[in-house]
Scaffold this motif. Structure first.
Motif, PDB file in Angstrom:
ATOM      1  N   LEU A   2       0.819  -1.216   0.000  1.00 39.47           N
ATOM      2  CA  LEU A   2       0.000   0.000   0.000  1.00 39.47           C
ATOM      3  C   LEU A   2       0.854   1.267   0.000  1.00 39.47           C
ATOM      4  N   VAL A   3       1.964   1.251   0.731  1.00 36.76           N
ATOM      5  CA  VAL A   3       2.858   2.409   0.751  1.00 36.76           C
ATOM      6  C   VAL A   3       3.466   2.628  -0.626  1.00 36.76           C
ATOM      7  N   ARG A   4       3.873   1.564  -1.284  1.00 33.08           N
ATOM      8  CA  ARG A   4       4.476   1.716  -2.623  1.00 33.08           C
ATOM      9  C   ARG A   4       3.447   2.203  -3.644  1.00 33.08           C
ATOM     10  N   ILE A   5       2.205   1.740  -3.534  1.00 36.15           N
ATOM     11  CA  ILE A   5       1.171   2.246  -4.435  1.00 36.15           C
ATOM     12  C   ILE A   5       0.925   3.729  -4.186  1.00 36.15           C
ATOM     13  N   ALA A   6       0.830   4.119  -2.914  1.00 42.98           N
ATOM     14  CA  ALA A   6       0.591   5.528  -2.583  1.00 42.98           C
ATOM     15  C   ALA A   6       1.743   6.409  -3.071  1.00 42.98           C
ATOM     16  N   ILE A   7       2.973   5.961  -2.901  1.00 45.29           N
ATOM     17  CA  ILE A   7       4.129   6.744  -3.353  1.00 45.29           C
ATOM     18  C   ILE A   7       4.140   6.837  -4.872  1.00 45.29           C
ATOM     19  N   TRP A   8       3.830   5.741  -5.549  1.00 44.58           N
ATOM     20  CA  TRP A   8       3.789   5.757  -7.008  1.00 44.58           C
ATOM     21  C   TRP A   8       2.732   6.739  -7.509  1.00 44.58           C
ATOM     22  N   LEU A   9       1.559   6.730  -6.868  1.00 48.37           N
ATOM     23  CA  LEU A   9       0.497   7.659  -7.277  1.00 48.37           C
ATOM     24  C   LEU A   9       0.881   9.107  -7.006  1.00 48.37           C
ATOM     25  N   LEU A  10       1.420   9.380  -5.826  1.00 47.89           N
ATOM     26  CA  LEU A  10       1.807  10.757  -5.499  1.00 47.89           C
ATOM     27  C   LEU A  10       2.958  11.248  -6.371  1.00 47.89           C
TER      28      LEU A  10
END
Length: 173
Positions: free
Chosen positions: A123-131
């Protein structure tokens, strides 16, 4: 208090440098480098053991350390553009969320640690990728699943080392 904060800061710096060691990373095809996220494991460990407030602060400083490596060169502006704060924000949110859930989690079970670290890392990697995609540009070479699995597999060893170093067992809350 000061001594505890100093020891935690030293642990953050050691986790940061462990992430940069090249013999722990590898590449799978064109998907980018796969490496364990020791800083995120550190944030998860202290969020589980100490709670949400500690998770926020350790997440913030771990995120700033991670962001300090993201100085990129902008060809259009011919200057260095720093993207500071994305990891700090996401790690703070992860530390807070895991810290709020710490009473519901079984800290001594390897299976629960594996599932928690895998889910949090993913979830952290998805959030960082999106941001990062919203701020700069999306990249297809940002690995999501590989680092999540690798971090989850390394996490029981790192949890044991941190528990031994910080003398924290399941009774310390």
């Amino acid at each position: 208090m000061f001594l505890e904060s100093t020891v935690i800061a030293i642990g953050l710096v050691v986790s940061y440098f462990l992430k940069g060691i090249n013999f722990l990373s590898f590449s799978i095809g064109d998907s980018g480098a796969v490496y364990p996220d020791f800083l995120l494991i550190f944030v998860i460990f202290f969020s589980i053991r100490k709670g949400d407030f500690t998770g926020i602060w350790i997440g913030f400083f771990a995120g700033l350390l991670e962001d300090s490596t993201l100085i990129t060169y902008s060809d259009g502006a011919h200057e260095f553009t720093s993207i500071i704060g994305i990891h700090a924000l996401v790690y703070c949110l992860a530390g807070y969320t895991i810290g709020r859930l710490n009473r519901l989690l079984d800290r001594d079970s390897i299976a629960s640690v594996l599932v928690l670290v895998f889910g949090a890392t993913f979830l952290v990697r998805i959030a960082i990728w999106l941001l990062m995609g919203m701020v700069d540009k999306f990249t297809a070479a940002y690995p999501l699943l590989g680092p999540s699995v690798y971090t989850a597999l390394i996490s029981p060893i790192w949890f044991w080392i941190l528990t031994t170093l910080y003398r924290m067992d399941s009774t310390n809350r």
